[in-house]
Design a protein around this motif. Structure first.
Motif, PDB file in Angstrom:
ATOM      1  N   TYR A 495       0.863  -1.175   0.000  1.00 39.19           N
ATOM      2  CA  TYR A 495       0.000   0.000   0.000  1.00 39.19           C
ATOM      3  C   TYR A 495       0.906   1.233   0.000  1.00 39.19           C
ATOM      4  O   TYR A 495       1.747   1.392   0.881  1.00 39.19           O
ATOM      5  N   ASP A 507      -8.452   3.444  -0.742  1.00 47.29           N
ATOM      6  CA  ASP A 507      -8.032   2.115  -1.197  1.00 47.29           C
ATOM      7  C   ASP A 507      -7.911   1.168  -0.006  1.00 47.29           C
ATOM      8  O   ASP A 507      -7.423   1.565   1.052  1.00 47.29           O
ATOM      9  N   ASP A 525     -12.023   0.096  -3.382  1.00 47.39           N
ATOM     10  CA  ASP A 525     -11.701   1.525  -3.489  1.00 47.39           C
ATOM     11  C   ASP A 525     -12.976   2.307  -3.190  1.00 47.39           C
ATOM     12  O   ASP A 525     -13.952   2.226  -3.934  1.00 47.39           O
ATOM     13  N   HIS A 596     -14.943  -3.026 -10.147  1.00 48.99           N
ATOM     14  CA  HIS A 596     -13.519  -2.807  -9.939  1.00 48.99           C
ATOM     15  C   HIS A 596     -12.720  -3.209 -11.182  1.00 48.99           C
ATOM     16  O   HIS A 596     -13.246  -3.841 -12.090  1.00 48.99           O
ATOM     17  N   THR A 645      -5.564  -1.281  -7.428  1.00 48.57           N
ATOM     18  CA  THR A 645      -6.494  -0.144  -7.518  1.00 48.57           C
ATOM     19  C   THR A 645      -6.051   0.773  -8.650  1.00 48.57           C
ATOM     20  O   THR A 645      -4.957   0.637  -9.192  1.00 48.57           O
ATOM     21  N   ASP A 693      -2.357   9.399  -6.655  1.00 50.39           N
ATOM     22  CA  ASP A 693      -3.429   8.697  -5.962  1.00 50.39           C
ATOM     23  C   ASP A 693      -2.802   7.545  -5.178  1.00 50.39           C
ATOM     24  O   ASP A 693      -1.674   7.154  -5.421  1.00 50.39           O
TER      25      ASP A 693
END
Lengths: 833, 118
Positions: A495, A507, A525, A596, A645, A693
């Motif tokens: 992450y 996320d 997400d 997703h 993501t 992001d």
């Protein structure tokens, strides 16, 4: 002006030449007329010629002769006249002429002493003449009576012509000048008035001559002052003048300003006042224009200054708003505060939480890492903090108050303003300047305005940071700290939060071991950022875990989640999510995709990776009753599935397909193993300077089965199903029968259950399971680190009995450190491998 | 209950039938036993535990069964167990010789007949 120069050197020379020539003519006439024998002809002739030559010379040289030379000529001429008179032998008309000349010329052109000297010279010469020579003859007497007046008349006429010419020239000069010229009697009566004066004063020469200047052109109330001015000039002994400015009034009533030079001029024994006036109207106009221009320029400068300050303020506000963290904001603000105030140094000191001290947080020129501490009341900034009021200090008092760093920087002018947030002192904003810049109270006002904005920005940044920190902590707490050790599969996750300034995203991912060795894998997400997104992630995560552990099928789990999101999420909020169930025993995937990005599956044999596009449906929270379908696929040994993501594949200004293609390529090039894959992807796909992001990655693989395995599992009853799944999966490759597999699995389960019981209920410890295959059979070893419990009742005896029945060899070795159970069994199918 | 094992209880003519499916191990056997006990009315004459849908049973599940035998004995009720022959569950029951404590049938109907007949 000297008298002798009244008519100029030209007139002087011309008249002298005329006198000399006249005497020469007298001599020549005397020679021509019948005369006595005693007449000395040669001497008379020489005198006549000499006088002619001298007269011609003087006429030619004219104004080039200076006073001394003229005097010399006068003396020589007089002596020549005396010589001629002697040659004539009797008194001639020449002396009459000389006397007249002296009176007219010497007294007029030269000073009195020279004239008297000349008169004496002529007198002495005439006396000698009278003594030497007998009385005049009849001819001489005639000449004396007739010739002398005639010559004198001619001389005067000549002189007057010269004088008139010079006067006319002077007048022309006066007429052509732009200045108004007026000659006044001492009482102010106008005697001269030039053309410029006619124009300037709007009155003709005829109108003003003989009238009083003051009464004509001064307003009534100013006439007495004018008279006083005239009186001063009248009483003055000598040449004197005044230069003044006056406001004149024309006969038509209009007025005009003028600069006047009024001089008392002595001439011909009479004093007059020469007045030159220059019209100042245009000049005043120009001055007014210039003054207006200057005012305008000053106004513009002021406006520009204000605009500069306003834009400076805007810069401060922009800087404050553009940065959401305190440090970022401070580092942007400080140079701008410095620029706006024209300071040489600027720094922000923030109060240490709950203490009466400041720490330098940001400063220009200084080392930003050098976070000096200043106690309240210490140095200048400490005093500002203690007294909570703006302060301005200049040299020379500065040495007493400034801190050493400021003194080293050569600062000679120092300002400090407290930063107040919600009525509490949050810090101090201070700026310093080196000579010659000196701060003023205006600058202090400016700094106060700046401080207001800094304080405001500080407040915002603190609120933001607090929220950001909470959200980040919350999100971190929601993500699995460590991937569980799952039999038969490898799992890695990453992450990466967005680059520092952005907010925490929504996320999230999760790995949920399920009964029977299956594993649920989630990647989601939540739309939105910050605290609300993070808390939504929390809700989803708990709910999903609950639904999964209740044993629902993937599609049902998502339907239930959707119901939750539909009911709880704020409008316009939504969440995408993919939920995958992996069964390592069967090597099968099943998944449901709620809007997703599709999972990516590697083939494990070098073939290109492919996206698993099936089972796509709408995101959570979009429809009240969406239909979620389940898709399934095989996952061969060594194959990897990647969940991710959009932060990994979306780039501003580029189509998502490009990102997906890049991802597929990067996956194909990645080294083996889930950990290596994650690292490779982050390295290859992360933009420089950090992602805009959040990026979340979850990769899992169906681990290839080998002859040996070794696992450490939590000492909890829930581990037992994983053990069974692992053992079944492991034995299936040996070609053993289902019954053999079931029996070994049961025995292993009993051994592991014992290990779990030895560890005690609720224990956080673990146990180890080791398996070995050889050509003929299987060996399983279970190690625990708890206390061996002798069999006290039937239940436990049954476990050991099962093991003994199902396995060929069972050895239990208890020790103070724990217990080791070693079991062996021949497998009929094992030999076929 | 987790997905690992599942139990459904119904009553037919004074006989309570508990159908247990999935797997029974240390993690869910005690809870399964309690669930069956709780669903068993005192008026019931007999309990049939049907393991037809069960794929795994270990000693903790066996212990659960023995526990049921003791409770039922206190109330003069009878326990009948159904476990298909030759399958993993039947083999475990065979090894621990459960038949000494309560009758084990290969099919449900046989167990029901025995229970009603009792």
């Amino acid at each position: 002006m000297h008298d002798s120069e009244l008519f100029g050197p030209r007139a002087r020379a011309t008249s002298l030449a005329a006198v000399l020539v006249a005497i020469a003519f007298i001599c020549l006439v005397t020679l021509a007329l019948p005369h006595d024998s005693e007449l000395r002809d040669p001497g008379l002739a020489v005198a006549a010629v000499a006088l002619l030559v001298l007269g011609g010379l003087v006429h030619r040289l004219g104004e080039r002769l200076d006073t001394r030379q003229i005097g010399g000529v006068v003396v020589v001429g007089t002596l020549l006249a005396a010589l001629a008179n002697y040659a004539v032998g009797t008194t001639t008309a020449a002396f009459g002429l000389l006397f007249t000349f002296t009176a007219l010329y010497a007294f007029y052109f030269f000073d009195l002493r020279f004239a008297l000297g000349h008169l004496a010279l002529v007198g002495v010469a005439y006396a000698i003449q009278l003594a030497v020579n007998p009385g005049p003859s009849a001819a001489t007497r005639f000449l004396l009576v007739v010739g002398t007046p005639a010559l004198v008349g001619l001389l005067i006429a000549r002189l007057l012509r010269v004088v008139r010419a010079e006067t006319a020239r002077s007048r022309r000069v006066l007429e052509t000048t732009h200045d108004a010229y007026a000659a006044l009697e001492l009482d102010g009566t106008v005697v001269e008035w030039n053309v410029a004066a006619e124009k300037m004063f709007g009155a003709s020469r005829a109108e003003v001559l003989g009238r009083n200047f003051g009464e004509l052109f001064y307003p009534h109330e100013e006439v007495p002052a004018y008279r006083e001015r005239l009186r001063v000039l009248r009483d003055a002994d000598e040449v004197s003048g005044q230069r003044f400015e006056a406001e004149y009034r024309r006969p038509d009533g209009t007025t005009f300003p003028a600069e006047v030079t009024l001089s008392r001029v002595e001439g011909g024994g009479r004093a007059i006042l020469a007045s030159f006036a220059r019209d100042l109207t245009d000049e005043r106009l120009r001055e007014t224009e210039q003054a207006e221009l200057a005012r305008e320029q000053a106004a513009r400068r002021e406006a520009e200054h204000v605009a500069e300050m306003v834009s400076g303020m805007q810069l401060l506000v922009d800087a404050a708003l553009a940065h959401t963290t305190t440090d970022g904001m401070m580092n942007a603000l400080i140079p701008r505060v410095r620029a706006v105030l024209g300071a040489d140094a600027a720094s922000v000191l923030l109060r240490e939480e709950g203490r009466d001290s400041l720490v330098v947080r940001a400063s220009t020129g200084g080392d930003p890492e050098n976070r000096r501490r200043i106690d309240f009341g210490e140095y200048f900034t400490g005093v500002v903090a203690a007294e909570r009021r703006p302060m301005l200090e200049q040299d020379p008092r500065l040495d007493e108050v400034a801190d050493p760093a400021m003194r080293e920087a050569g600062v000679t002018s120092l300002m400090g303003v407290p930063l107040m947030v919600d009525g509490e002192l949050a810090g101090v904003l201070s700026v310093g300047a080196t000579a010659p810049r000196r701060f003023t109270s205006d600058d202090l006002g400016m700094l106060r305005l700046a401080a207001d904005r800094v304080a405001l920005a500080l407040d915002h940044a603190r609120i933001y940071e607090r929220e950001h920190r909470i959200a980040e902590t919350l999100q971190r707490s929601l993500l699995p700290e460590q991937m569980p050790n799952l039999p038969g599969m490898g799992v890695s996750a990453r992450y990466v939060p967005a680059a520092s300034e952005a907010e925490v995203g929504g996320d999230w991912f999760d790995v949920i071991p399920m009964p029977g060795g299956r594993v649920g894998l989630v990647m989601g997400d939540v739309a939105g950022k910050g605290l609300s997104a993070a808390s939504m992630v929390g809700s989803l995560r708990s709910a999903l875990r609950a639904y999964v552990l209740e044993g629902h099928a993937p599609a049902v789990v998502l339907e239930q989640l959707n119901r939750l999101v539909w009911a709880e999420l704020e409008e316009s909020q939504m969440a995408t999510l993919i939920y995958v169930v992996f069964d390592p025993v069967e090597g099968r995937l099943s998944w449901v995709n709620a809007g997703h990005l599709p999972p990516l599956r590697t083939a494990g044999d070098g073939a290109p990776a492919e996206f698993l596009h099936g089972a796509r449906s709408v995101p959570l929270g979009v429809l009240p009753f969406p239909a979620y379908e389940e898709a399934t696929a095989d996952l061969g040994q060594g194959s990897i599935v990647l969940l991710y993501t959009d932060g990994l594949v979306e780039r501003p200004g580029s189509v998502i397909d490009i990102g997906l293609n890049a991802l597929a390529r990067a996956v194909d090039e990645a080294p083996e193993g889930t950990d290596a894959l994650c690292d490779h992807l982050l390295r290859e796909l992360s933009p420089l300077g950090g992602a805009a992001d959040d990026v979340a990655l979850l990769a899992f693989c169906n681990e290839p089965v080998t002859d040996r395995f070794e696992f450490e599992l939590p000492a909890q009853p829930e581990s037992l199903s994983s053990v069974r799944g692992l053992v079944r999966r492991w034995l299936r490759q040996t070609g053993s029968t289902e019954q053999e597999i079931a029996e070994v699995t049961t025995a292993c389960g009993e051994a592991c259950a014992n290990a779990i019981e030895h560890a005690g209920a609720g224990s956080s410890s673990s146990f180890e399971l080791e398996g070995k295959l050889d050509g003929s059979g299987v060996e399983v070893v279970v190690r625990d680190f708890g206390v061996w419990r002798p069999e006290r009742d039937d239940d436990h005896g049954r476990g050991l009995g099962l093991m003994n029945t199902l396995m060929d060899v069972v050895e239990v070795t208890p020790s103070p450190e724990g217990t080791v159970v070693r079991m062996q069994r021949r497998l009929n199918g094992a030999g076929t491998r | 209950m987790t997905e690992l094992g599942n139990v459904e209880v119904r009553e037919e003519e004074g006989v309570v039938v508990a159908q247990v499916s999935g797997e029974l191990d240390l993690s869910n056997s005690p809870a399964t036993g309690k669930a069956i006990e709780a669903a068993l009315p005192a008026s019931a004459r007999a309990l049939v535990v049907d393991f037809t849908g069960l794929t795994f049973l270990d000693s903790s599940g066996v212990a659960m069964l023995f526990g049921l035998v003791r409770r039922l004995g206190d109330h003069r009720q009878q326990l009948h167990v159904v476990a298909p022959e030759g399958e993993a569950v039947g083999r475990v029951l065979e090894i621990v010789d459960f038949g000494r404590a309560a009758p084990v049938y290969a099919v449900l109907d046989a167990a029901l007949d025995a229970a009603r007949g009792a």
